[in-house]
Design a protein around this motif. Structure first.
Motif, mmCIF file in Angstrom:
data_model
loop_
_atom_site.group_PDB
_atom_site.id
_atom_site.type_symbol
_atom_site.label_atom_id
_atom_site.label_comp_id
_atom_site.label_asym_id
_atom_site.label_seq_id
_atom_site.Cartn_x
_atom_site.Cartn_y
_atom_site.Cartn_z
ATOM 1 N N ALA A 193 0.762 -1.165 0.279
ATOM 2 C CA ALA A 193 0.111 -0.063 0.161
ATOM 3 C C ALA A 193 0.992 1.152 -0.332
ATOM 4 O O ALA A 193 1.879 1.173 0.661
ATOM 5 C CB ALA A 193 -1.035 -0.061 1.228
ATOM 6 N N PRO A 194 0.679 2.333 -0.643
ATOM 7 C CA PRO A 194 1.004 3.573 -0.592
ATOM 8 C C PRO A 194 1.597 4.053 0.702
ATOM 9 O O PRO A 194 0.529 3.996 1.548
ATOM 10 C CB PRO A 194 0.438 4.090 -1.386
ATOM 11 N N VAL A 195 2.253 4.485 1.602
ATOM 12 C CA VAL A 195 2.970 4.869 2.533
ATOM 13 C C VAL A 195 3.159 6.315 2.653
ATOM 14 O O VAL A 195 4.161 7.207 1.754
ATOM 15 C CB VAL A 195 3.463 4.581 3.411
ATOM 16 N N LEU A 196 2.499 7.210 2.808
ATOM 17 C CA LEU A 196 3.282 8.604 3.751
ATOM 18 C C LEU A 196 3.923 8.594 5.182
ATOM 19 O O LEU A 196 3.281 8.504 5.614
ATOM 20 C CB LEU A 196 2.149 9.856 3.857
ATOM 21 N N THR A 197 5.286 8.804 4.848
ATOM 22 C CA THR A 197 5.769 8.976 5.725
ATOM 23 C C THR A 197 5.995 10.332 7.046
ATOM 24 O O THR A 197 6.524 11.140 6.194
ATOM 25 C CB THR A 197 7.405 8.637 5.986
ATOM 26 N N LEU A 198 5.598 10.423 8.033
ATOM 27 C CA LEU A 198 5.618 12.232 8.813
ATOM 28 C C LEU A 198 6.512 12.129 9.467
ATOM 29 O O LEU A 198 6.870 11.059 10.815
ATOM 30 C CB LEU A 198 4.232 11.870 8.564
ATOM 31 N N THR A 199 6.722 13.190 9.933
ATOM 32 C CA THR A 199 7.883 13.448 10.768
ATOM 33 C C THR A 199 7.594 14.510 11.901
ATOM 34 O O THR A 199 6.831 14.909 11.141
ATOM 35 C CB THR A 199 9.277 13.419 10.140
ATOM 36 N N ALA A 200 8.226 14.518 12.936
ATOM 37 C CA ALA A 200 7.891 15.568 13.808
ATOM 38 C C ALA A 200 8.864 17.023 13.230
ATOM 39 O O ALA A 200 9.150 17.376 12.468
ATOM 40 C CB ALA A 200 8.585 15.652 14.690
ATOM 41 N N ALA A 201 7.444 17.550 13.190
ATOM 42 C CA ALA A 201 8.170 19.459 12.784
ATOM 43 C C ALA A 201 9.198 20.060 13.849
ATOM 44 O O ALA A 201 9.082 19.863 14.670
ATOM 45 C CB ALA A 201 6.714 20.424 13.233
ATOM 46 N N SER A 202 10.099 20.180 13.427
ATOM 47 C CA SER A 202 11.583 21.133 13.753
ATOM 48 C C SER A 202 10.947 22.103 14.171
ATOM 49 O O SER A 202 9.953 23.213 14.344
ATOM 50 C CB SER A 202 12.157 21.405 12.934
ATOM 51 N N ALA A 203 11.180 22.777 16.606
ATOM 52 C CA ALA A 203 10.834 23.837 16.514
ATOM 53 C C ALA A 203 11.436 25.619 16.031
ATOM 54 O O ALA A 203 12.751 24.960 15.673
ATOM 55 C CB ALA A 203 11.415 23.932 18.053
#
Length: 242
Positions: free
Chosen positions: A174-184
């Protein structure tokens, strides 16, 4: 003297065979449905495209169904018109509600379905992208979109298998969108003095450059005047007789 070209060495033949095998294996493995870009920031908005290649040699892709993950609802989902295709949007209730810009949303998009016009679709050897705007993206590590790809001959490709971290790619991923934490980001109070200092430096540099430019202009005019006076004086003085 005529030189005969030497035949390819065994090493070159072996390298060519390996390259052919690698390329041959890479083709089918990369032909599944993907989401592009494949990475984004949590809490942000983004434009994404579901890229759908046609794997059939004889049939066209006539319908694409994208299921959004239930464990990662998104408050705002909008689609871009795709020529030759119509799209339907299905929603579901969410509990707890999703907060978007201070508003509490009790519904979220659960499924997007694109249907090709008669005699249309993605032909063999082609691919089609279906753009979507989404946000704010959930606070999770990834979003898995399960996709059904229907062909004109009735066959359906089910891209629904979730990848395992560190494991081999599934046969029907399945298509996967990886999400990373927003930088401060830097605080406004800390950035304001720096901006003011930069403005002062820019003003000082601009003033110095202006002063130098004026001084150069004055010097040039003075030289021009003195040159003119010298020329006139030379014209007026009589030529000494020998």
């Amino acid at each position: 003297m005529i030189r005969l070209r030497r035949p390819a060495t065994a090493a070159a033949l072996t390298l060519a065979a390996v390259a052919t095998a690698v390329l041959g294996l890479a083709g089918p493995a990369s032909a599944h449905v993907t989401v592009n870009p494949a990475e984004a920031k949590q809490g942000g908005y983004g434009r994404f495209a579901f890229r759908v290649p046609n794997e059939s040699d004889t049939a066209s892709t006539t319908k694409v169904e994208v299921n959004l993950p239930e464990n990662a609802p998104v408050g705002s989902v909008s689609t871009m018109p795709v020529p030759g295709w119509t799209v339907t949007v299905e929603k579901r209730k969410v509990d707890p509600p999703i907060e978007v810009h201070g508003s509490q949303l009790t519904e979220a998009v659960s499924k997007l379905t694109w249907t090709a016009a008669p005699n249309g679709g993605v032909k063999p050897g082609e691919f089609q992208e279906f753009p979507v705007s989404m946000g704010p993206l959930p606070q999770t590590d990834r979003m898995v979109f399960k996709v059904l790809q229907t062909y004109s001959d009735g066959n359906i490709s089910r891209w629904i298998e979730e990848p395992t971290p560190g494991g081999e790619e599934p046969e029907n991923p399945a298509p996967v969108l990886t999400l990373t934490a927003a930088s401060a980001s830097a605080s406004p109070a800390a950035s304001a003095p720096a901006a003011a200092a930069d403005d002062d430096d820019d003003d000082a540099d601009t003033g110095a450059a202006t002063a130098l430019g004026v001084a150069g202009l004055v010097a040039g005019l003075a030289g021009l005047v003195l040159g003119g006076l010298a020329f006139l004086r030379t014209r007026r003085e009589p030529t000494a007789k020998s």
